[in-house]
Design a protein around this motif. Structure first.
Motif, short mmCIF file in Angstrom:
data_model
loop_
_atom_site.label_atom_id
_atom_site.label_comp_id
_atom_site.label_asym_id
_atom_site.label_seq_id
_atom_site.Cartn_x
_atom_site.Cartn_y
_atom_site.Cartn_z
N UNK A 94 0.84 -1.19 0.00
CA UNK A 94 0.00 0.00 0.00
C UNK A 94 0.88 1.25 0.00
N UNK A 95 0.60 2.14 -0.92
CA UNK A 95 1.35 3.39 -1.01
C UNK A 95 0.68 4.42 -0.10
N UNK A 96 1.51 5.24 0.53
CA UNK A 96 0.98 6.28 1.40
C UNK A 96 1.10 7.63 0.70
N UNK A 97 0.03 8.41 0.81
CA UNK A 97 0.00 9.75 0.22
C UNK A 97 -0.26 10.73 1.36
N UNK A 98 0.69 11.63 1.57
CA UNK A 98 0.55 12.60 2.66
C UNK A 98 -0.11 13.88 2.16
N UNK A 99 -1.14 14.31 2.87
CA UNK A 99 -1.75 15.60 2.56
C UNK A 99 -1.55 16.52 3.76
N UNK A 100 -1.50 17.80 3.50
CA UNK A 100 -1.26 18.76 4.57
C UNK A 100 -2.46 19.66 4.81
N UNK A 101 -3.58 19.34 4.15
CA UNK A 101 -4.81 20.09 4.33
C UNK A 101 -5.86 19.17 4.95
N UNK A 102 -7.00 19.73 5.31
CA UNK A 102 -8.07 18.94 5.93
C UNK A 102 -8.57 17.85 4.99
N UNK A 103 -8.66 18.17 3.71
CA UNK A 103 -9.10 17.20 2.71
C UNK A 103 -8.54 17.58 1.35
N UNK A 132 -13.19 4.22 -3.26
CA UNK A 132 -12.84 4.97 -2.05
C UNK A 132 -13.39 4.18 -0.88
N UNK A 133 -12.50 3.78 0.01
CA UNK A 133 -12.88 2.97 1.18
C UNK A 133 -13.69 1.73 0.76
N UNK A 134 -13.26 1.10 -0.34
CA UNK A 134 -13.86 -0.15 -0.78
C UNK A 134 -15.12 -0.03 -1.61
N UNK A 135 -15.57 1.19 -1.88
CA UNK A 135 -16.79 1.39 -2.67
C UNK A 135 -16.49 2.22 -3.91
N UNK A 136 -17.14 1.87 -5.03
CA UNK A 136 -16.97 2.63 -6.26
C UNK A 136 -17.41 4.08 -6.02
N UNK A 137 -16.60 5.01 -6.47
CA UNK A 137 -16.92 6.43 -6.31
C UNK A 137 -16.92 7.09 -7.68
N UNK A 147 -10.05 12.40 2.98
CA UNK A 147 -9.43 12.88 4.22
C UNK A 147 -8.40 11.86 4.72
N UNK A 148 -7.61 12.29 5.70
CA UNK A 148 -6.64 11.40 6.32
C UNK A 148 -7.36 10.15 6.83
N UNK A 149 -6.79 8.99 6.54
CA UNK A 149 -7.38 7.72 6.97
C UNK A 149 -8.17 7.03 5.86
N UNK A 150 -8.54 7.78 4.81
CA UNK A 150 -9.26 7.17 3.69
C UNK A 150 -8.31 6.31 2.87
N UNK A 151 -8.90 5.35 2.17
CA UNK A 151 -8.13 4.49 1.28
C UNK A 151 -8.72 4.58 -0.13
N UNK A 165 -7.05 2.12 -7.16
CA UNK A 165 -7.12 2.41 -8.60
C UNK A 165 -6.07 1.59 -9.33
N UNK A 166 -6.49 0.96 -10.40
CA UNK A 166 -5.58 0.25 -11.30
C UNK A 166 -4.72 -0.78 -10.55
N UNK A 167 -5.33 -1.49 -9.61
CA UNK A 167 -4.61 -2.53 -8.88
C UNK A 167 -3.71 -2.04 -7.77
N UNK A 168 -3.72 -0.74 -7.52
CA UNK A 168 -2.89 -0.16 -6.46
C UNK A 168 -3.76 0.41 -5.35
N UNK A 169 -3.26 0.29 -4.12
CA UNK A 169 -3.96 0.84 -2.96
C UNK A 169 -3.16 2.03 -2.44
N UNK A 170 -3.90 3.08 -2.09
CA UNK A 170 -3.28 4.30 -1.56
C UNK A 170 -3.95 4.65 -0.24
#
Length: 68
Positions: free
Chosen positions: A1-10, A40-45, A53-57, A60-65
């Motif tokens: 699983x790749x991690x993506x850091x955000x610095x804003x609320x969302x 997004x979090x296991x459901x098609x969006x 937001x932080x904590x969401x997963x 896409x294309x076989x990769x998890x973020x």
């Protein structure tokens, strides 16, 4: 699983995809989201403006973020 850091609320889903280099352009992200190819979090969006937001997963294309 790749991690993506955000610095804003969302971050919007289409912006996240470009920021995390999942796609080359915002237009490509819009098209892929509309086609239901992004989970997004296991459901098609299909909302490109979905607030991610932080904590969401995102899957896409076989990769998890994980948003940190």
């Amino acid at each position: 699983m790749k991690q993506v850091k955000i610095t804003t609320e969302f971050i919007k889903l289409d912006q996240l995809m470009k920021y995390a280099e999942m796609v080359q352009s915002g237009g490509e992200a819009k098209m892929l989201i509309a086609q239901g190819l992004v989970l997004v979090n296991g459901e098609i969006c299909t909302q490109r403006g979905k607030k991610i937001r932080v904590g969401d997963k995102v899957e896409f294309d076989g990769n998890d973020y994980e948003i940190i």
